[in-house]
Design a protein around this motif. Sequence first.
Motif, PDB file in Angstrom:
ATOM      1  N   MET A 104       0.810  -1.223  -0.083  1.00 42.30           N
ATOM      2  CA  MET A 104       0.147   0.052   0.127  1.00 42.30           C
ATOM      3  C   MET A 104       0.857   1.367  -0.131  1.00 42.30           C
ATOM      4  N   THR A 105       0.518   2.106  -0.941  1.00 41.37           N
ATOM      5  CA  THR A 105       1.168   3.598  -0.913  1.00 41.37           C
ATOM      6  C   THR A 105       0.700   4.443   0.066  1.00 41.37           C
ATOM      7  N   GLN A 106       1.527   5.256   0.826  1.00 41.46           N
ATOM      8  CA  GLN A 106       1.223   5.949   1.804  1.00 41.46           C
ATOM      9  C   GLN A 106       1.195   7.677   0.975  1.00 41.46           C
ATOM     10  N   THR A 107      -0.017   8.553   1.269  1.00 37.99           N
ATOM     11  CA  THR A 107       0.180   9.625   0.634  1.00 37.99           C
ATOM     12  C   THR A 107       0.952  10.586   1.504  1.00 37.99           C
ATOM     13  N   ILE A 108       1.831  11.442   1.080  1.00 39.99           N
ATOM     14  CA  ILE A 108       2.435  12.430   1.980  1.00 39.99           C
ATOM     15  C   ILE A 108       1.635  13.666   1.714  1.00 39.99           C
ATOM     16  N   VAL A 109       1.288  14.491   2.624  1.00 40.90           N
ATOM     17  CA  VAL A 109       0.299  15.757   2.474  1.00 40.90           C
ATOM     18  C   VAL A 109       1.392  16.786   2.873  1.00 40.90           C
ATOM     19  N   LYS A 110       1.605  17.594   1.884  1.00 38.24           N
ATOM     20  CA  LYS A 110       2.449  18.841   2.330  1.00 38.24           C
ATOM     21  C   LYS A 110       1.829  19.755   3.078  1.00 38.24           C
ATOM     22  N   LYS A 111       2.280  20.113   4.141  1.00 42.18           N
ATOM     23  CA  LYS A 111       1.573  21.180   5.092  1.00 42.18           C
ATOM     24  C   LYS A 111       2.432  22.458   4.962  1.00 42.18           C
ATOM     25  N   THR A 112       1.557  23.473   4.540  1.00 40.03           N
ATOM     26  CA  THR A 112       2.045  24.749   4.303  1.00 40.03           C
ATOM     27  C   THR A 112       1.405  25.766   5.178  1.00 40.03           C
ATOM     28  N   VAL A 113       2.154  26.864   5.500  1.00 40.49           N
ATOM     29  CA  VAL A 113       1.791  27.816   6.455  1.00 40.49           C
ATOM     30  C   VAL A 113       0.768  28.680   5.839  1.00 40.49           C
ATOM     31  N   GLU A 114      -0.436  29.005   6.317  1.00 41.68           N
ATOM     32  CA  GLU A 114      -1.703  29.743   5.491  1.00 41.68           C
ATOM     33  C   GLU A 114      -2.240  30.636   6.627  1.00 41.68           C
ATOM     34  N   ILE A 115      -2.646  31.717   6.069  1.00 50.67           N
ATOM     35  CA  ILE A 115      -3.490  32.737   6.866  1.00 50.67           C
ATOM     36  C   ILE A 115      -4.254  32.046   7.754  1.00 50.67           C
ATOM     37  N   GLY A 116      -4.542  32.518   8.836  1.00 52.40           N
ATOM     38  CA  GLY A 116      -5.309  32.093  10.056  1.00 52.40           C
ATOM     39  C   GLY A 116      -4.649  30.937  10.967  1.00 52.40           C
ATOM     40  N   ASP A 117      -3.454  30.313  10.359  1.00 50.55           N
ATOM     41  CA  ASP A 117      -2.829  29.106  11.222  1.00 50.55           C
ATOM     42  C   ASP A 117      -2.327  29.899  12.453  1.00 50.55           C
ATOM     43  N   ILE A 118      -2.357  28.993  13.604  1.00 49.58           N
ATOM     44  CA  ILE A 118      -1.662  29.371  14.665  1.00 49.58           C
ATOM     45  C   ILE A 118      -0.229  28.644  14.860  1.00 49.58           C
ATOM     46  N   LEU A 119       0.690  29.340  14.911  1.00 49.26           N
ATOM     47  CA  LEU A 119       2.092  28.852  14.985  1.00 49.26           C
ATOM     48  C   LEU A 119       2.768  28.805  16.506  1.00 49.26           C
ATOM     49  N   VAL A 120       3.602  28.047  16.832  1.00 51.57           N
ATOM     50  CA  VAL A 120       4.109  27.854  18.109  1.00 51.57           C
ATOM     51  C   VAL A 120       5.551  27.618  18.105  1.00 51.57           C
ATOM     52  N   ALA A 121       6.265  28.459  18.947  1.00 53.57           N
ATOM     53  CA  ALA A 121       7.564  28.719  18.986  1.00 53.57           C
ATOM     54  C   ALA A 121       7.873  27.857  20.311  1.00 53.57           C
ATOM     55  N   GLN A 122       8.813  26.900  20.430  1.00 55.47           N
ATOM     56  CA  GLN A 122       9.287  26.494  21.606  1.00 55.47           C
ATOM     57  C   GLN A 122      10.722  26.577  21.670  1.00 55.47           C
ATOM     58  N   TRP A 123      11.185  27.118  22.826  1.00 58.06           N
ATOM     59  CA  TRP A 123      12.550  27.605  22.799  1.00 58.06           C
ATOM     60  C   TRP A 123      13.221  27.759  24.277  1.00 58.06           C
ATOM     61  N   GLY A 124      14.408  27.789  24.441  1.00 54.23           N
ATOM     62  CA  GLY A 124      15.110  27.927  25.735  1.00 54.23           C
ATOM     63  C   GLY A 124      16.142  27.047  26.192  1.00 54.23           C
ATOM     64  N   TYR A 125      17.328  27.560  26.849  1.00 55.11           N
ATOM     65  CA  TYR A 125      18.379  26.694  26.919  1.00 55.11           C
ATOM     66  C   TYR A 125      17.882  25.538  28.185  1.00 55.11           C
ATOM     67  N   ASP A 126      17.536  26.138  29.082  1.00 54.15           N
ATOM     68  CA  ASP A 126      17.220  25.108  30.413  1.00 54.15           C
ATOM     69  C   ASP A 126      15.900  25.323  30.961  1.00 54.15           C
ATOM     70  N   ALA A 127      15.021  25.799  29.794  1.00 53.83           N
ATOM     71  CA  ALA A 127      13.452  25.956  30.172  1.00 53.83           C
ATOM     72  C   ALA A 127      12.862  25.524  28.736  1.00 53.83           C
ATOM     73  N   ASN A 128      11.792  25.372  28.989  1.00 45.96           N
ATOM     74  CA  ASN A 128      10.898  25.233  27.560  1.00 45.96           C
ATOM     75  C   ASN A 128       9.875  26.369  27.566  1.00 45.96           C
ATOM     76  N   ASN A 129      10.332  27.450  26.945  1.00 42.01           N
ATOM     77  CA  ASN A 129       9.204  28.640  26.877  1.00 42.01           C
ATOM     78  C   ASN A 129       8.466  28.454  25.456  1.00 42.01           C
ATOM     79  N   VAL A 130       7.099  28.712  25.635  1.00 37.24           N
ATOM     80  CA  VAL A 130       6.130  28.457  24.568  1.00 37.24           C
ATOM     81  C   VAL A 130       5.575  29.871  24.110  1.00 37.24           C
ATOM     82  N   ASN A 131       5.556  30.262  22.837  1.00 40.32           N
ATOM     83  CA  ASN A 131       4.685  31.436  22.343  1.00 40.32           C
ATOM     84  C   ASN A 131       4.119  31.066  21.141  1.00 40.32           C
ATOM     85  N   TYR A 132       3.011  31.656  21.235  1.00 37.04           N
ATOM     86  CA  TYR A 132       1.925  31.431  19.947  1.00 37.04           C
ATOM     87  C   TYR A 132       1.821  32.590  18.968  1.00 37.04           C
ATOM     88  N   PHE A 133       1.732  32.506  17.787  1.00 34.10           N
ATOM     89  CA  PHE A 133       1.488  33.444  16.665  1.00 34.10           C
ATOM     90  C   PHE A 133       0.472  33.147  15.811  1.00 34.10           C
TER      91      PHE A 133
END
Length: 123
Positions: A1-30
């Motif tokens: 069976m062949t698996q279909t790969i769906v390309k996910k692109t960034v679109e207007i209205g999407d929520i993006l998440v940034a996770q960052w930090g050296y000794d922490a996990n800071n989360v910001n949403y955009f």
Amino acid sequence: MTQTIVKKTVEIGDILVAQWGYDANNVNYFKVLKRTQHFVEVAEVHAEYVPGDTGIYDGRYVQPSNEYKPWSLWSDKRVDAGQPLVLRRKVKSHGDGGEYVLLCEYAHMNIWNGRPQVDYNHH
């Protein structure tokens, strides 16, 4: 069976998440407000706490709210409460055909998966 790969692109209205930090996990949403071929305009939204045990000391679950932040760590500007502070950022490609957005030299934003994220800071 062949698996279909769906390309996910960034679109207007999407929520993006940034996770960052050296000794922490800071989360910001955009929220994506505008999209061109190579750039997006985003506005940071508040993160609201979600009850639940993360299993991590000082950890808590957060998800995006519907309110824009009038300031951002990523800008020296401020706006009136309720108004979006617009940041213009570069869209990049993952090796699998999906996309992400550069937030700064040490953090990037991915399309939010719809689940609360763990935010923690051990300071």
